[in-house]
Design an enzyme around this catalytic site. Structure first.
Site, short mmCIF file in Angstrom:
data_model
loop_
_atom_site.label_atom_id
_atom_site.label_comp_id
_atom_site.label_asym_id
_atom_site.label_seq_id
_atom_site.Cartn_x
_atom_site.Cartn_y
_atom_site.Cartn_z
N SER A 253 0.87 -1.18 0.00
CA SER A 253 0.00 0.00 0.00
C SER A 253 0.90 1.23 0.00
O SER A 253 1.92 1.25 0.68
CB SER A 253 -0.85 0.05 1.26
OG SER A 253 -1.27 -1.23 1.62
N HIS B 244 -5.25 -5.17 -3.03
CA HIS B 244 -4.04 -5.98 -3.18
C HIS B 244 -4.11 -6.89 -4.43
O HIS B 244 -3.66 -8.03 -4.39
CB HIS B 244 -3.84 -6.89 -1.95
CG HIS B 244 -3.39 -6.17 -0.73
ND1 HIS B 244 -2.09 -5.83 -0.49
CD2 HIS B 244 -4.08 -5.73 0.34
CE1 HIS B 244 -2.01 -5.20 0.67
NE2 HIS B 244 -3.20 -5.12 1.20
N MET C 250 1.74 -6.74 9.03
CA MET C 250 1.36 -8.15 8.86
C MET C 250 2.06 -8.79 7.66
O MET C 250 1.53 -9.73 7.06
CB MET C 250 -0.16 -8.25 8.69
CG MET C 250 -0.96 -7.58 9.81
SD MET C 250 -2.71 -7.58 9.45
CE MET C 250 -3.32 -6.44 10.71
N SER C 251 3.23 -8.28 7.31
CA SER C 251 3.93 -8.84 6.14
C SER C 251 5.43 -8.63 6.31
O SER C 251 5.92 -8.38 7.41
CB SER C 251 3.46 -8.14 4.86
OG SER C 251 3.85 -6.77 4.88
N ASN D 222 -0.76 4.91 10.17
CA ASN D 222 -1.53 5.23 11.38
C ASN D 222 -0.63 5.06 12.59
O ASN D 222 0.39 4.39 12.51
CB ASN D 222 -2.72 4.25 11.51
CG ASN D 222 -2.26 2.80 11.49
OD1 ASN D 222 -1.96 2.24 10.41
ND2 ASN D 222 -2.15 2.20 12.64
N ALA E 91 2.57 -1.14 4.42
CA ALA E 91 1.90 -0.18 5.29
C ALA E 91 2.09 -0.68 6.71
O ALA E 91 2.06 -1.88 6.95
CB ALA E 91 0.42 -0.12 4.96
N HIS F 214 -0.82 -12.50 2.08
CA HIS F 214 -0.48 -12.41 3.50
C HIS F 214 -0.72 -13.75 4.18
O HIS F 214 -1.60 -14.51 3.77
CB HIS F 214 -1.33 -11.32 4.17
CG HIS F 214 -1.10 -9.95 3.64
ND1 HIS F 214 -1.69 -9.48 2.49
CD2 HIS F 214 -0.30 -8.95 4.09
CE1 HIS F 214 -1.29 -8.24 2.26
NE2 HIS F 214 -0.44 -7.90 3.21
N HIS G 133 -8.96 -0.33 8.05
CA HIS G 133 -8.29 -0.55 6.76
C HIS G 133 -8.49 0.68 5.87
O HIS G 133 -7.62 1.02 5.06
CB HIS G 133 -8.88 -1.81 6.11
CG HIS G 133 -8.13 -2.29 4.89
ND1 HIS G 133 -6.76 -2.40 4.85
CD2 HIS G 133 -8.57 -2.70 3.67
CE1 HIS G 133 -6.40 -2.83 3.65
NE2 HIS G 133 -7.48 -3.03 2.91
N TYR H 266 -2.17 -14.25 6.90
CA TYR H 266 -3.51 -14.35 7.51
C TYR H 266 -4.57 -14.80 6.52
O TYR H 266 -5.69 -15.13 6.90
CB TYR H 266 -3.93 -13.01 8.16
CG TYR H 266 -3.97 -11.83 7.22
CD1 TYR H 266 -4.97 -11.69 6.26
CD2 TYR H 266 -3.00 -10.83 7.29
CE1 TYR H 266 -5.01 -10.61 5.40
CE2 TYR H 266 -3.03 -9.74 6.44
CZ TYR H 266 -4.03 -9.64 5.50
OH TYR H 266 -4.06 -8.57 4.64
N GLU H 267 -4.23 -14.83 5.22
CA GLU H 267 -5.21 -15.29 4.25
C GLU H 267 -5.39 -16.81 4.30
O GLU H 267 -6.29 -17.34 3.67
CB GLU H 267 -4.83 -14.82 2.84
CG GLU H 267 -4.95 -13.30 2.72
CD GLU H 267 -4.50 -12.77 1.37
OE1 GLU H 267 -5.23 -12.97 0.40
OE2 GLU H 267 -3.42 -12.16 1.30
N1 HPA Z 1 -1.06 -2.84 12.67
C1 HPA Z 1 -0.83 -3.88 11.84
N2 HPA Z 1 -0.75 -3.74 10.53
C2 HPA Z 1 -0.91 -2.52 10.01
C3 HPA Z 1 -1.15 -1.39 10.81
C4 HPA Z 1 -1.23 -1.56 12.22
O1 HPA Z 1 -1.44 -0.61 12.99
N3 HPA Z 1 -1.25 -0.33 9.96
C5 HPA Z 1 -1.07 -0.80 8.71
N4 HPA Z 1 -0.85 -2.13 8.72
#
Ligand code: HPA
Length: 293
Positions: free
Chosen positions: A31, A62, A229-230, A253, A114, A84, A265, A86-87
């Site tokens: 992202s 994605h 998460m990657s 964030n 991201a 990912h 998201h 988690y998929e």
């Molecule tokens: N946590 C996990 N994964 C993320 C975050 C987060 O705050 N922001 C973007 N991907």
């Protein structure tokens, strides 16, 4: 034959039937780098779904494919979108595309993602160069039979190549003023374009849920500056294959508990959209410098 090696060989053979293109640099466009694809003089695109045995991403934003092409004359292969853990795929499947890019000849890998910011002073819109990672909360992508291209017990003291880190630092210094001008021109004060490059440790957690504030406090104590998460597993798989790796996180964030609104998201996507222009400018400069290596 091991299933992992079998899948890798099958995918590489499938691609080699379509193209002899040999990339120098491999990139994962997370992202925040959607714009970058427009800078590529595209030779060929292959959707992951077309490649036998390949995992296919199900996350919005994605859409997955390999892009082969040239960026200012430098041959690159880009992953537009990634899968990912988690998929639900096995961790070895999640890193399969990285290994394929290595086997196609890419010597360098630029990872992007991201991430939530943890380090004090980090703001949404900042970019963070990854100096190291914590991957202990997800399985190793090297589990199972060892692939002959790398060692069984590879050293992980220097996953993120020091020369590439110097290149990223220099490129960020050089683009800061260029970006500031761009921001003023576009009346864009929503992205932290004036903010110097951050540096830090990225922690990969399994997801797909975001973290609790307690989990963020825990990983902060463990030394994490950003969370996502990657990426860490991709860096491990590439380092195992002796690719030279670097990574940049787009801080979309503040991590859970560090901002007063819930994470979403949508927020992640919105901030990464705002950073696309200056992230792309930075990436162009990085590629130019890596091409001279
Ligand atoms: N946590 C996990 N994964 C993320 C975050 C987060 O705050 N922001 C973007 N991907």
């Amino acid at each position: 034959m091991s299933e992992v090696k079998d899948k890798l060989d099958t995918a590489v053979a499938f691609i080699r039937e379509k193209t002899n293109f040999v990339p120098k640099i491999a990139m994962v466009l997370g992202s925040g780098l959607g714009d970058f694809a427009e800078k590529i003089e595209i030779e060929l695109e292959i959707p992951y779904a077309a490649i036998p045995g390949f995992p296919v991403s199900t996350v919005s934003g994605h859409s997955g494919r390999f892009i082969f092409g040239n960026v200012n004359g430098v041959p690159v292969i880009c992953m537009k979108g990634r899968v990912h853990y988690y998929e639900g795929y096995d961790i070895t499947d999640v890193v399969l595309p990285i290994r394929v890019m290595g086997r196609l000849g890419a010597k360098f890998l630029i990872l992007t993602n991201a991430a939530g910011g943890i380090q004090d002073g980090m703001e949404p819109g900042d970019l963070m160069m990854i100096t190291d990672h914590i991957s202990s909360f997800v399985p190793s992508p090297l589990k199972g039979e060892n692939l002959e291209y790398g060692e069984r017990f590879p050293d992980m003291s220097h996953v993120y190549d020091e020369e590439l880190q110097r290149i990223i630092t220099k490129s960020a210094d050089e683009t800061l003023y260029e970006n500031a001008a761009l921001a003023l021109e576009n009346d864009d004060n929503g992205s932290n374009i004036f903010s110097p490059l951050k540096k830090g440790v990225y922690c990969q957690l399994p997801g797909p849920n975001y973290e609790t504030p307690a989990e963020i406090r825990m990983i902060k104590q463990l030394g994490a500056d950003a969370v996502g998460m990657s990426t860490a597993i991709e860096a491990i798989a590439a380092h195992h294959l002796k690719m030279r790796v670097c990574g940049i996180s787009c801080i979309t964030n503040k991590a859970a508990g560090l901002q007063d609104k819930p994470l979403s998201h949508e927020e992640v996507k919105a901030t990464s959209l705002k950073t696309e222009k200056h992230f792309t400018t930075l990436m162009m400069r990085i590629i130019e410098k890596i091409s001279a290596l």
